[in-house]
Write a protein that holds these residues in place. Sequence first.
Motif, PDB file in Angstrom:
ATOM      1  N   THR A 124      29.774  68.102   3.669  1.00 24.33           N
ATOM      2  CA  THR A 124      28.768  66.817   3.146  1.00 24.33           C
ATOM      3  C   THR A 124      28.776  66.647   1.536  1.00 24.33           C
ATOM      4  O   THR A 124      28.751  65.528   1.232  1.00 24.33           O
ATOM      5  CB  THR A 124      27.478  66.981   3.732  1.00 24.33           C
ATOM      6  OG1 THR A 124      26.749  68.062   3.301  1.00 24.33           O
ATOM      7  CG2 THR A 124      27.592  67.022   5.447  1.00 24.33           C
ATOM      8  N   ARG A 125      28.603  67.693   0.984  1.00 27.64           N
ATOM      9  CA  ARG A 125      28.477  67.363  -0.560  1.00 27.64           C
ATOM     10  C   ARG A 125      29.268  68.669  -1.370  1.00 27.64           C
ATOM     11  O   ARG A 125      28.877  69.739  -1.162  1.00 27.64           O
ATOM     12  CB  ARG A 125      26.958  67.463  -0.781  1.00 27.64           C
ATOM     13  CG  ARG A 125      26.648  67.331  -2.325  1.00 27.64           C
ATOM     14  CD  ARG A 125      24.881  67.044  -2.356  1.00 27.64           C
ATOM     15  NE  ARG A 125      24.547  66.773  -3.663  1.00 27.64           N
ATOM     16  CZ  ARG A 125      24.716  65.617  -4.306  1.00 27.64           C
ATOM     17  NH1 ARG A 125      25.324  64.647  -3.955  1.00 27.64           N
ATOM     18  NH2 ARG A 125      24.365  65.565  -5.686  1.00 27.64           N
ATOM     19  N   ARG A 182      29.930  63.521  -0.313  1.00 24.94           N
ATOM     20  CA  ARG A 182      29.749  63.147  -1.450  1.00 24.94           C
ATOM     21  C   ARG A 182      30.333  64.030  -2.783  1.00 24.94           C
ATOM     22  O   ARG A 182      30.051  65.306  -2.323  1.00 24.94           O
ATOM     23  CB  ARG A 182      28.040  62.775  -1.893  1.00 24.94           C
ATOM     24  CG  ARG A 182      27.606  61.871  -0.819  1.00 24.94           C
ATOM     25  CD  ARG A 182      26.327  61.244  -1.693  1.00 24.94           C
ATOM     26  NE  ARG A 182      26.609  60.597  -2.809  1.00 24.94           N
ATOM     27  CZ  ARG A 182      27.073  59.456  -2.750  1.00 24.94           C
ATOM     28  NH1 ARG A 182      27.666  58.723  -1.716  1.00 24.94           N
ATOM     29  NH2 ARG A 182      27.163  58.737  -3.876  1.00 24.94           N
ATOM     30  N   GLN A 192      30.358  65.557  -6.435  1.00 20.25           N
ATOM     31  CA  GLN A 192      29.333  65.585  -7.696  1.00 20.25           C
ATOM     32  C   GLN A 192      30.089  66.119  -8.943  1.00 20.25           C
ATOM     33  O   GLN A 192      30.260  67.410  -8.724  1.00 20.25           O
ATOM     34  CB  GLN A 192      28.273  66.283  -7.313  1.00 20.25           C
ATOM     35  CG  GLN A 192      27.275  66.638  -8.689  1.00 20.25           C
ATOM     36  CD  GLN A 192      26.525  65.175  -9.181  1.00 20.25           C
ATOM     37  OE1 GLN A 192      25.748  64.499  -8.652  1.00 20.25           O
ATOM     38  NE2 GLN A 192      27.339  64.869 -10.276  1.00 20.25           N
ATOM     39  N   ASP A 199      29.050  60.763  -7.077  1.00 22.36           N
ATOM     40  CA  ASP A 199      27.994  60.601  -7.798  1.00 22.36           C
ATOM     41  C   ASP A 199      28.318  60.468  -9.243  1.00 22.36           C
ATOM     42  O   ASP A 199      29.058  61.104  -9.852  1.00 22.36           O
ATOM     43  CB  ASP A 199      26.961  61.923  -7.495  1.00 22.36           C
ATOM     44  CG  ASP A 199      26.470  61.710  -5.940  1.00 22.36           C
ATOM     45  OD1 ASP A 199      26.387  60.451  -5.660  1.00 22.36           O
ATOM     46  OD2 ASP A 199      26.097  62.601  -5.522  1.00 22.36           O
ATOM     47  N   VAL A 226      24.310  71.985  -1.966  1.00 28.77           N
ATOM     48  CA  VAL A 226      25.542  71.778  -1.842  1.00 28.77           C
ATOM     49  C   VAL A 226      26.237  72.706  -0.636  1.00 28.77           C
ATOM     50  O   VAL A 226      25.805  73.864  -0.786  1.00 28.77           O
ATOM     51  CB  VAL A 226      26.626  71.750  -2.974  1.00 28.77           C
ATOM     52  CG1 VAL A 226      26.135  70.585  -4.319  1.00 28.77           C
ATOM     53  CG2 VAL A 226      26.446  73.056  -3.742  1.00 28.77           C
TER      54      VAL A 226
END
Length: 199
Positions: A29-30, A53, A55, A79, A96
């Motif tokens: 997811t991250r 997402r 980062q 992001d 994360v």
Amino acid sequence: MNWLNYSEACARNQAVILAELQPLLATTTRVLEIGSGSGQHAVHFAAALPHLRWQPTDLAAHLPDLGANLLRFGSDNIDPPLALDVTQEPWPAGPVDAIYTANTLHIMGWPQAVALLQGAGRLLEPGGLLCIYGPFRYAGRYTSASNAEFDRWLQQRDPCSAIRDVEAIRDQAHACGFALERDISMPANNQLLVWRKAV
């Protein structure tokens, strides 16, 4: 518009790296990326992985160009980039479930490489993945003559830089709670090392 600090190497390797990352990150997811550089990997990977997402991070001095590239070319699931020095705690991101870094361990000094692994061990959730792309040595041996020449060039430019031994990375990663899940041979004499955080 043109990319700032465009990398030909990123353009060449992003498709083959993505092919390996897609199944690995299917339920992620991250993702935190360490050393995003121009942001080319972030843009390419995030566009192909819309369920997560992304980062991006880099040293503070590199953020203006990285941020400009992401504004021009990025997608909604990227992001804004954050300043990250792996030696400075706490890291400015989390939680994360995956960390990705490409062509960083041979550029930074060994203490910084250890700090990266330690920080990843603290930040990643149990079961999370740490994916490291770049050239490595095995039992002190290079995987190609070109990597040996590249290593000589690195150390002439900066004595703290060097192609790292997988065994040394493995020992440090194990101490940080990681187990090596996959060691994938990639084009141009690179590897993708996939580590999983203990549950």
